[in-house]
Scaffold this motif. Sequence first.
Motif, PDB file in Angstrom:
ATOM      1  N   THR A  23      32.077  66.019  31.394  1.00  0.00           N
ATOM      2  CA  THR A  23      33.053  67.080  31.118  1.00  0.00           C
ATOM      3  C   THR A  23      32.733  68.309  31.957  1.00  0.00           C
ATOM      4  OG1 THR A  23      33.433  66.263  28.867  1.00  0.00           O
ATOM      5  CG2 THR A  23      34.012  68.569  29.307  1.00  0.00           C
ATOM      6  N   GLN A  24      31.481  68.702  31.972  1.00  0.00           N
ATOM      7  CA  GLN A  24      31.049  69.870  32.743  1.00  0.00           C
ATOM      8  C   GLN A  24      31.361  69.683  34.229  1.00  0.00           C
ATOM      9  OE1 GLN A  24      27.051  71.211  31.941  1.00  0.00           O
ATOM     10  NE2 GLN A  24      26.823  72.037  33.980  1.00  0.00           N
ATOM     11  N   ARG A  26      33.631  67.742  35.598  1.00  0.00           N
ATOM     12  CA  ARG A  26      35.088  67.711  35.823  1.00  0.00           C
ATOM     13  C   ARG A  26      35.681  69.105  35.725  1.00  0.00           C
ATOM     14  NH1 ARG A  26      38.806  66.854  38.598  1.00  0.00           N
ATOM     15  NH2 ARG A  26      40.681  65.761  37.935  1.00  0.00           N
ATOM     16  N   VAL A  27      35.258  69.874  34.737  1.00  0.00           N
ATOM     17  CA  VAL A  27      35.761  71.239  34.568  1.00  0.00           C
ATOM     18  C   VAL A  27      35.443  72.074  35.811  1.00  0.00           C
ATOM     19  CG1 VAL A  27      35.377  73.387  33.274  1.00  0.00           C
ATOM     20  CG2 VAL A  27      35.866  71.262  32.054  1.00  0.00           C
ATOM     21  N   LEU A  36      42.139  69.764  30.179  1.00  0.00           N
ATOM     22  CA  LEU A  36      41.393  68.519  30.332  1.00  0.00           C
ATOM     23  C   LEU A  36      41.354  67.807  28.994  1.00  0.00           C
ATOM     24  CD1 LEU A  36      39.640  66.614  32.054  1.00  0.00           C
ATOM     25  CD2 LEU A  36      37.654  67.955  31.314  1.00  0.00           C
ATOM     26  N   CYS A  53      32.075  74.168  24.950  1.00  0.00           N
ATOM     27  CA  CYS A  53      33.218  75.044  25.246  1.00  0.00           C
ATOM     28  C   CYS A  53      32.970  76.464  24.758  1.00  0.00           C
ATOM     29  CB  CYS A  53      34.494  74.489  24.610  1.00  0.00           C
ATOM     30  SG  CYS A  53      35.168  73.082  25.480  1.00  0.00           S
ATOM     31  N   HIS A  58      35.437  78.184  27.271  1.00  0.00           N
ATOM     32  CA  HIS A  58      36.647  77.374  27.370  1.00  0.00           C
ATOM     33  C   HIS A  58      37.284  77.265  25.985  1.00  0.00           C
ATOM     34  CE1 HIS A  58      35.355  76.512  31.396  1.00  0.00           C
ATOM     35  NE2 HIS A  58      34.221  75.991  30.941  1.00  0.00           N
ATOM     36  N   ARG A  75      41.162  73.817  27.321  1.00  0.00           N
ATOM     37  CA  ARG A  75      41.759  74.587  28.408  1.00  0.00           C
ATOM     38  C   ARG A  75      40.623  75.310  29.137  1.00  0.00           C
ATOM     39  NH1 ARG A  75      46.797  75.844  28.624  1.00  0.00           N
ATOM     40  NH2 ARG A  75      47.060  76.008  26.374  1.00  0.00           N
ATOM     41  N   VAL A  76      40.616  75.179  30.464  1.00  0.00           N
ATOM     42  CA  VAL A  76      39.593  75.814  31.276  1.00  0.00           C
ATOM     43  C   VAL A  76      39.791  77.322  31.223  1.00  0.00           C
ATOM     44  CG1 VAL A  76      38.661  76.006  33.617  1.00  0.00           C
ATOM     45  CG2 VAL A  76      39.475  73.787  32.781  1.00  0.00           C
TER      46      VAL A  76
END
Length: 79
Positions: A23-24, A26-27, A36, A53, A58, A75-76
Amino acid sequence: MVLVSHFVLDARNLLCPMPVIRTQNRVAELGPGDVLEVRATDPGTLQDIPAWCRIHGHEMLSVSKNEGEITLTLRVRAA
């Protein structure tokens, strides 16, 4: 006009800490406001990804669980 995109990350069948690491990573490739959706099977993601998050600013939009599959949508954060 800001273009917001929706992305999906398949983290199913990965165990802690890999869903959070994926996740980290990709963000880091996404822009502010992008959404995401993380799909996972490790129950630890129910706590780990929302906590990640909060630490990084996030926004968690939703968390759901259906037949062993967990979907977390975030949401970023804005720059």
